[in-house]
Design a protein around this motif. Structure first.
Motif, PDB file in Angstrom:
ATOM      1  N   GLN A 131      24.825 -23.922   2.914  1.00  0.00           N
ATOM      2  CA  GLN A 131      25.766 -24.883   2.332  1.00  0.00           C
ATOM      3  C   GLN A 131      25.279 -25.360   0.964  1.00  0.00           C
ATOM      4  O   GLN A 131      26.054 -25.437  -0.004  1.00  0.00           O
ATOM      5  CB  GLN A 131      25.964 -26.071   3.281  1.00  0.00           C
ATOM      6  N   GLU A 132      23.991 -25.676   0.874  1.00  0.00           N
ATOM      7  CA  GLU A 132      23.428 -26.119  -0.403  1.00  0.00           C
ATOM      8  C   GLU A 132      23.461 -24.992  -1.428  1.00  0.00           C
ATOM      9  O   GLU A 132      23.739 -25.230  -2.615  1.00  0.00           O
ATOM     10  CB  GLU A 132      21.992 -26.613  -0.196  1.00  0.00           C
ATOM     11  N   PHE A 133      23.189 -23.765  -0.983  1.00  0.00           N
ATOM     12  CA  PHE A 133      23.211 -22.625  -1.901  1.00  0.00           C
ATOM     13  C   PHE A 133      24.620 -22.395  -2.458  1.00  0.00           C
ATOM     14  O   PHE A 133      24.792 -22.210  -3.663  1.00  0.00           O
ATOM     15  CB  PHE A 133      22.723 -21.357  -1.196  1.00  0.00           C
ATOM     16  N   LEU A 134      25.620 -22.411  -1.567  1.00  0.00           N
ATOM     17  CA  LEU A 134      26.993 -22.178  -2.014  1.00  0.00           C
ATOM     18  C   LEU A 134      27.460 -23.281  -2.953  1.00  0.00           C
ATOM     19  O   LEU A 134      28.147 -23.019  -3.946  1.00  0.00           O
ATOM     20  CB  LEU A 134      27.922 -22.068  -0.807  1.00  0.00           C
ATOM     21  N   SER A 135      27.066 -24.500  -2.657  1.00  0.00           N
ATOM     22  CA  SER A 135      27.430 -25.622  -3.518  1.00  0.00           C
ATOM     23  C   SER A 135      26.806 -25.450  -4.902  1.00  0.00           C
ATOM     24  O   SER A 135      27.468 -25.648  -5.928  1.00  0.00           O
ATOM     25  CB  SER A 135      26.970 -26.934  -2.889  1.00  0.00           C
ATOM     26  N   TYR A 136      25.540 -25.051  -4.924  1.00  0.00           N
ATOM     27  CA  TYR A 136      24.842 -24.844  -6.200  1.00  0.00           C
ATOM     28  C   TYR A 136      25.481 -23.685  -6.969  1.00  0.00           C
ATOM     29  O   TYR A 136      25.712 -23.778  -8.186  1.00  0.00           O
ATOM     30  CB  TYR A 136      23.363 -24.557  -5.931  1.00  0.00           C
ATOM     31  N   ALA A 137      25.779 -22.601  -6.261  1.00  0.00           N
ATOM     32  CA  ALA A 137      26.341 -21.418  -6.912  1.00  0.00           C
ATOM     33  C   ALA A 137      27.709 -21.710  -7.517  1.00  0.00           C
ATOM     34  O   ALA A 137      28.012 -21.291  -8.638  1.00  0.00           O
ATOM     35  CB  ALA A 137      26.445 -20.269  -5.913  1.00  0.00           C
ATOM     36  N   LYS A 138      28.527 -22.460  -6.791  1.00  0.00           N
ATOM     37  CA  LYS A 138      29.873 -22.755  -7.282  1.00  0.00           C
ATOM     38  C   LYS A 138      29.838 -23.764  -8.427  1.00  0.00           C
ATOM     39  O   LYS A 138      30.740 -23.808  -9.256  1.00  0.00           O
ATOM     40  CB  LYS A 138      30.743 -23.235  -6.121  1.00  0.00           C
ATOM     41  N   GLY A 139      28.760 -24.557  -8.455  1.00  0.00           N
ATOM     42  CA  GLY A 139      28.615 -25.499  -9.557  1.00  0.00           C
ATOM     43  C   GLY A 139      27.952 -24.895 -10.776  1.00  0.00           C
ATOM     44  O   GLY A 139      27.950 -25.499 -11.852  1.00  0.00           O
ATOM     45  N   ASN A 140      27.384 -23.704 -10.593  1.00  0.00           N
ATOM     46  CA  ASN A 140      26.696 -23.020 -11.702  1.00  0.00           C
ATOM     47  C   ASN A 140      27.115 -21.548 -11.739  1.00  0.00           C
ATOM     48  O   ASN A 140      26.288 -20.640 -11.545  1.00  0.00           O
ATOM     49  CB  ASN A 140      25.174 -23.122 -11.518  1.00  0.00           C
TER      50      ASN A 140
END
Length: 314
Positions: A131-140
């Protein structure tokens, strides 16, 4: 008619004396990667069964197509064989449409391993969960870079499957094999790798990188803390692969049978089973040793990854 009979007798005589000298096994990637490790483990036991050395020849580049081109050109006498996977022996025909070889350029010998794809991140990557990875990826978007063993490799397919399942924009970085990609992830030069458990399990255990997810339906025995794709909330990500041995087209059936029997003996040996367990790799089931099974995998994956890669262009 007499000529055909004499030719058949010559082939039988050749097979009965096979092998009378060392065999070369071409590995389409740099030393240290998944295909290389599996090839060396299997080759050692096949050598014992055949009574002749099997020499590993690493031929890296172009996602394995340089190696497979070399194998396709070799004499069909059983003394040059190659190890392939879903990337080098199936997806490559979509990625490189002008190859000098086709699936029909090879005769399958045997599947020798079943593998599981993992996404692993550099140890200081900020995300600790999917979840944290996907959030980071979509924000960057576009800023995360994931390494793989080269366009057309099975690791490249792991990357493509993961990115499409996750619906994220990341940069995929190709290397001349899995080992140099993993080295850069350990060193922090890239954010992570798409790799098979055989290569990346030990670095995860040693905390040199951190595992994010395994594209399997069950957890791996030596990586019990690593969630499956379904457990991580990304059930669409599937990355269960294979490695198989191939000979040039025209290799006599008697020699294929001899090599197949040696491969079966190898993967059923205690030495290979123990090493595979350490690598989170599985030997084929008893009903999966026949050359026809490997041929079915190639046919299936040519279509499967052709669609995956074409869909990825849309």
């Amino acid at each position: 008619m007499i000529f055909v009979s004499l030719l058949s007798l010559c082939e039988v005589a050749l097979a009965q004396g096979f092998p009378s000298r060392p065999i070369t096994m071409i590995v389409p990637f740099a030393a240290g990667g998944t295909s290389d490790v599996i090839a060396r483990v299997v080759a050692e036991q096949m050598s014992a069964a055949l009574g002749q050395p099997i020499v590993i020849e690493n031929v890296a580049g172009a996602g394995g197509s340089i190696a497979l081109a070399r194998a396709a050109r070799a004499a069909p006498d059983g003394y040059t064989i190659a190890i392939g996977n879903a990337g080098t022996s199936a997806a490559t025909y979509t990625i490189y449409p002008n190859l000098t070889f086709t699936p029909d350029s090879f005769t399958p010998i045997a599947m020798v391993a079943k593998t599981f794809g993992i996404i692993a991140l550099r140890k200081d990557f900020p995300a600790k969960s999917m979840q944290e990875f996907l959030s980071y990826a979509k924000g960057n978007p576009g800023k995360i870079n994931l390494g793989h063993a080269g366009v057309g490799s099975s690791n490249f397919l792991i990357c493509k499957s993961f990115v499409q399942a996750a619906g994220i924009d990341v940069t995929l970085v190709g290397y001349r094999g899995a080992a140099p990609a993993l080295t850069d992830a350990i060193g922090g030069q890239i954010d992570g790798v798409c790799d098979a458990a055989a290569s990346v399990a030990q670095p995860i255990i040693e905390k040199l990188v951190k595992g994010l997810v395994v594209g399997s339906t069950v957890r791996l025995a030596n990586l019990q803390e690593l969630p499956t794709s379904a457990e991580a909330g990304l059930p669409e990500f599937e990355a269960q692969g294979w490695n198989g041995l191939f000979a040039p087209k025209g290799t006599p059936p008697e020699i294929i049978a001899r090599l197949n029997a040696a491969a079966k003996t190898a993967v059923e040996s205690d030495a290979v089973k123990k090493r595979f367990a350490d690598l989170s790799t599985v030997a084929p089931d008893t009903n999966e040793h026949a050359p026809e099974v490997l041929q079915q995998l190639v046919t299936r994956d040519v279509a499967k990854y052709g669609k995956l890669l074409e869909d990825g262009k849309k």
